[in-house]
Motif scaffolding. Structure first.
Motif, PDB file in Angstrom:
ATOM      1  N   GLY A  71       0.819  -1.211   0.000  1.00 56.63           N
ATOM      2  CA  GLY A  71       0.000   0.000   0.000  1.00 56.63           C
ATOM      3  C   GLY A  71       0.847   1.254   0.000  1.00 56.63           C
ATOM      4  O   GLY A  71       1.983   1.272  -0.490  1.00 56.63           O
ATOM      5  N   LYS A  72       0.313   2.312   0.583  1.00 56.28           N
ATOM      6  CA  LYS A  72       1.038   3.577   0.637  1.00 56.28           C
ATOM      7  C   LYS A  72       2.108   3.533   1.722  1.00 56.28           C
ATOM      8  O   LYS A  72       1.885   3.009   2.806  1.00 56.28           O
ATOM      9  CB  LYS A  72       0.061   4.727   0.910  1.00 56.28           C
ATOM     10  CG  LYS A  72      -0.887   5.016  -0.252  1.00 56.28           C
ATOM     11  CD  LYS A  72      -1.744   6.224   0.059  1.00 56.28           C
ATOM     12  CE  LYS A  72      -2.646   6.560  -1.129  1.00 56.28           C
ATOM     13  NZ  LYS A  72      -3.508   7.745  -0.839  1.00 56.28           N
ATOM     14  N   GLY A  73       3.232   4.159   1.441  1.00 48.50           N
ATOM     15  CA  GLY A  73       4.315   4.187   2.417  1.00 48.50           C
ATOM     16  C   GLY A  73       3.922   4.880   3.705  1.00 48.50           C
ATOM     17  O   GLY A  73       4.281   4.437   4.803  1.00 48.50           O
ATOM     18  N   GLU A  74       3.168   5.950   3.589  1.00 46.93           N
ATOM     19  CA  GLU A  74       2.745   6.680   4.783  1.00 46.93           C
ATOM     20  C   GLU A  74       1.923   5.786   5.711  1.00 46.93           C
ATOM     21  O   GLU A  74       2.052   5.863   6.934  1.00 46.93           O
ATOM     22  CB  GLU A  74       1.922   7.909   4.382  1.00 46.93           C
ATOM     23  CG  GLU A  74       1.531   8.778   5.565  1.00 46.93           C
ATOM     24  CD  GLU A  74       0.833  10.050   5.150  1.00 46.93           C
ATOM     25  OE1 GLU A  74      -0.250  10.350   5.699  1.00 46.93           O
ATOM     26  OE2 GLU A  74       1.381  10.761   4.263  1.00 46.93           O
ATOM     27  N   LYS A 120       6.205  -3.514  -1.374  1.00 45.53           N
ATOM     28  CA  LYS A 120       6.205  -2.612  -2.529  1.00 45.53           C
ATOM     29  C   LYS A 120       5.422  -1.357  -2.187  1.00 45.53           C
ATOM     30  O   LYS A 120       4.559  -0.914  -2.949  1.00 45.53           O
ATOM     31  CB  LYS A 120       5.602  -3.321  -3.752  1.00 45.53           C
ATOM     32  CG  LYS A 120       5.941  -2.666  -5.080  1.00 45.53           C
ATOM     33  CD  LYS A 120       7.416  -2.696  -5.387  1.00 45.53           C
ATOM     34  CE  LYS A 120       7.713  -1.984  -6.706  1.00 45.53           C
ATOM     35  NZ  LYS A 120       9.185  -1.884  -6.913  1.00 45.53           N
ATOM     36  N   CYS A 121       5.701  -0.778  -1.025  1.00 46.35           N
ATOM     37  CA  CYS A 121       4.982   0.419  -0.584  1.00 46.35           C
ATOM     38  C   CYS A 121       5.357   1.614  -1.461  1.00 46.35           C
ATOM     39  O   CYS A 121       6.536   1.843  -1.739  1.00 46.35           O
ATOM     40  CB  CYS A 121       5.298   0.730   0.869  1.00 46.35           C
ATOM     41  SG  CYS A 121       4.746  -0.533   2.033  1.00 46.35           S
ATOM     42  N   SER A 122       4.350   2.374  -1.835  1.00 49.09           N
ATOM     43  CA  SER A 122       4.579   3.520  -2.719  1.00 49.09           C
ATOM     44  C   SER A 122       5.211   4.681  -1.961  1.00 49.09           C
ATOM     45  O   SER A 122       5.096   4.804  -0.739  1.00 49.09           O
ATOM     46  CB  SER A 122       3.247   3.968  -3.337  1.00 49.09           C
ATOM     47  OG  SER A 122       2.348   4.391  -2.324  1.00 49.09           O
ATOM     48  N   GLU A 123       5.907   5.533  -2.719  1.00 46.34           N
ATOM     49  CA  GLU A 123       6.476   6.777  -2.214  1.00 46.34           C
ATOM     50  C   GLU A 123       7.478   6.578  -1.074  1.00 46.34           C
ATOM     51  O   GLU A 123       7.553   7.381  -0.148  1.00 46.34           O
ATOM     52  CB  GLU A 123       5.361   7.740  -1.772  1.00 46.34           C
ATOM     53  CG  GLU A 123       4.414   8.095  -2.902  1.00 46.34           C
ATOM     54  CD  GLU A 123       3.257   8.980  -2.451  1.00 46.34           C
ATOM     55  OE1 GLU A 123       3.229   9.367  -1.265  1.00 46.34           O
ATOM     56  OE2 GLU A 123       2.385   9.269  -3.278  1.00 46.34           O
ATOM     57  N   VAL A 124       8.230   5.484  -1.145  1.00 47.42           N
ATOM     58  CA  VAL A 124       9.283   5.245  -0.150  1.00 47.42           C
ATOM     59  C   VAL A 124      10.640   5.081  -0.835  1.00 47.42           C
ATOM     60  O   VAL A 124      11.645   5.617  -0.357  1.00 47.42           O
ATOM     61  CB  VAL A 124       8.981   4.001   0.711  1.00 47.42           C
ATOM     62  CG1 VAL A 124      10.075   3.802   1.759  1.00 47.42           C
ATOM     63  CG2 VAL A 124       7.621   4.123   1.387  1.00 47.42           C
ATOM     64  N   GLU A 125      10.677   4.376  -1.948  1.00 47.44           N
ATOM     65  CA  GLU A 125      11.937   4.196  -2.665  1.00 47.44           C
ATOM     66  C   GLU A 125      12.509   5.552  -3.067  1.00 47.44           C
ATOM     67  O   GLU A 125      11.801   6.430  -3.553  1.00 47.44           O
ATOM     68  CB  GLU A 125      11.725   3.316  -3.907  1.00 47.44           C
ATOM     69  CG  GLU A 125      11.385   1.884  -3.565  1.00 47.44           C
ATOM     70  CD  GLU A 125      11.194   0.975  -4.766  1.00 47.44           C
ATOM     71  OE1 GLU A 125      11.131  -0.242  -4.561  1.00 47.44           O
ATOM     72  OE2 GLU A 125      11.083   1.490  -5.906  1.00 47.44           O
ATOM     73  N   GLY A 126      13.809   5.719  -2.802  1.00 48.65           N
ATOM     74  CA  GLY A 126      14.464   6.990  -3.096  1.00 48.65           C
ATOM     75  C   GLY A 126      14.337   8.015  -1.988  1.00 48.65           C
ATOM     76  O   GLY A 126      14.825   9.138  -2.125  1.00 48.65           O
ATOM     77  N   LYS A 127      13.690   7.638  -0.886  1.00 48.34           N
ATOM     78  CA  LYS A 127      13.500   8.571   0.225  1.00 48.34           C
ATOM     79  C   LYS A 127      14.219   8.086   1.480  1.00 48.34           C
ATOM     80  O   LYS A 127      14.544   6.905   1.611  1.00 48.34           O
ATOM     81  CB  LYS A 127      12.012   8.759   0.507  1.00 48.34           C
ATOM     82  CG  LYS A 127      11.277   9.451  -0.633  1.00 48.34           C
ATOM     83  CD  LYS A 127       9.865   9.837  -0.235  1.00 48.34           C
ATOM     84  CE  LYS A 127       9.184  10.608  -1.357  1.00 48.34           C
ATOM     85  NZ  LYS A 127       7.801  10.989  -0.989  1.00 48.34           N
TER      86      LYS A 127
END
Length: 475
Positions: free
Chosen positions: A131-134, A186-193
């Motif tokens: 799901g979402k990274g947050e 595969k959480c979104s908006e986490v890779e590269g952060k």
């Protein structure tokens, strides 16, 4: 191919002999079986060659301009010292490396006593893993909040060790960028952060939950630090389990990608990637090639696929299938289970190699796999398991010898005394793996006296101890 033939024809290496494993196999059958197993039997000379190749890769990984293309990544951890035994106080630890997430409260006291005061396991739902990274970090913060309340720690601001066992580029001890997810996440908006910043932000959103400084580590560093708190000569951490990896204390002057010449820094080698540039192609067997080709990541982590628990059972299965097809085993009949990838588990190898009950265990396992066997079949299966686990131990020794010899040479010592902190199911559960590894180490690193310290609960305690060391070193 010349290298392969040159080294495999040497049959006098003391590491190869195991007459006990040959018991119960008629000479004519044994001679045929040995032809299948010969490619797994690496001489001392070949293991020294493997170690020399890894040594070159370590240098490439440490280089300022060469590390980007190095198969052995040699990641700086920003852990600049091992414990000295004076660390004291209360610390929190978070351990995220799979579907179970743990929160711990660890108290360090005098005389190197580690008291794990309490822990809680939170299961991460499958939907949250993708799901979402947050949402994931909010869940972690919620678990931490509940834990602090249950342990009557609410209101305290404690340093925190964060074990995050996913590939990251660490920029400081409290700043680490996720390269990519693994292990079903595969959480979104986490890779590269920066995952530490994402954690801090989630905790801040809880308003009534607070933490102090954060030290982020992976499981190898946790192992080294956990063992190093008890034994201050521990400067290497090694995992031999489902996967494999190691870390060690390197001289800062050799870490070209980080500024600074003084002191030392722990380097996470990521040695599972050794061979990804085909540098081990001459010792790969046809069975290793098949395991790699059918894996979810072909061409990646070649060394890990030769020695770790995720793959050893499958290598044995492929050897048994070929022998059966060639009518050397089970009257040429392959059962459905034996013909199915993943059905010969690595734990079977440990059970089959038990000194007192191995053959009996082999017979039981073969029956459960739906095979029609006789005592000779059971003895051959035992020999196959022994050969493949021995190769694993010997290759592991070659890699570890590279590290201890490097430390000795870095310090210009005639003789090195050091301790290796170890964790992982293969090292812990296999009845002879540790003795095979240690025997090989005596041949490959004769100027080093090595103590092996089996870690207990290293992911949690090690993270907390890393936070304690970081606090001790803070200005």
């Amino acid at each position: 191919m010349q290298l392969k033939e040159k080294y495999l024809k040497i049959s006098t290496c003391s590491l190869m002999s195991n007459t006990q494993a040959n018991d119960g196999i008629p000479p004519d059958v044994l001679s045929k079986v040995k032809k299948y197993l010969q490619p797994f039997q690496l001489s001392t000379e070949m293991l020294q060659e493997v170690s020399a190749r890894l040594r070159k890769d370590l240098i490439r990984g440490l280089g300022k301009h060469s590390h980007h293309k190095a198969p052995v990544k040699m990641l700086p951890t920003f852990v600049r010292a091992t414990p000295d035994g004076t660390e004291k106080g209360d610390f929190l630890a978070l351990d995220l490396g799979g579907t179970n997430f743990r929160v711990l409260h660890v108290r360090l006291e005098e005389a190197q006593k580690v008291l794990k005061m309490g822990s809680q396991i939170c299961t991460i739902p499958q939907a949250m893993m993708v799901g979402k990274g947050e949402q994931l970090f909010n869940y972690i913060a919620t678990c931490l909040r509940h834990f602090l309340k249950s342990q009557k720690l609410k209101g305290q601001t404690l340093p925190l060790g964060f074990t995050f066992s996913f590939p990251c580029e660490q920029l400081e001890i409290d700043k680490s960028i996720l390269i990519h997810w693994t292990k079903g996440f595969k959480c979104s908006e986490v890779e590269g952060k920066d995952v530490v910043q994402l954690l801090k932000e989630a905790i801040h959103r809880k308003r009534d939950c607070h933490i102090g400084s954060v030290a982020m580590v992976n499981d190898t560093v946790g192992t080294m630090m956990s063992c190093g708190y008890i034994d201050q000569s521990c400067e290497i951490g090694m995992i031999i389990g489902t996967g494999t990896n190691a870390c060690y204390m390197e001289e800062m002057k050799n870490v070209k990608r980080i500024e600074g010449e003084d002191g030392r820094m722990c380097i996470n080698t990521e040695w599972g990637g050794f061979g990804d540039d085909r540098s081990l192609a001459d010792i790969l067997t046809e069975f290793d090639v098949e395991v790699d080709k059918t894996s979810i990541s072909p061409g990646v982590h070649i060394f890990e696929k030769m020695i770790s628990g995720m793959y050893l059972g499958e290598i044995v299965r492929l050897v048994l299938v070929k022998m059966t097809k060639d009518k050397l085993l089970f009257k040429g009949q392959i059962s459905k289970a034996l013909g199915t990838p993943g059905q010969f588990e690595t734990k079977f190898i440990s059970e089959i190699e038990e000194p007192d009950s191995g053959l009996e265990n082999a017979m039981k396992i073969l029956t459960e796999l739906g095979l029609v066997w006789d005592p000779v079949d059971a003895s051959v299966v035992h020999l196959v398991c022994d050969t493949i686990s021995s190769r694993s131990a010997h290759l592991c020794a070659a890699a570890l010898a590279t590290l201890v010899n490097r430390i000795r040479n870095n310090r210009k010592l005639d003789h090195l005394e050091t301790t290796v902190g170890v964790d992982g199911t293969v090292y812990r559960k296999h009845p002879t793996f540790s003795s095979k590894l240690q025997k090989a180490m005596r041949l490959l690193a004769p100027q080093c006296n090595i103590t092996f310290f089996v870690s207990e609960d290293s992911s949690g305690k090690g993270a907390a101890i890393t936070a304690a060391v970081a606090q001790r070193l803070a200005p």
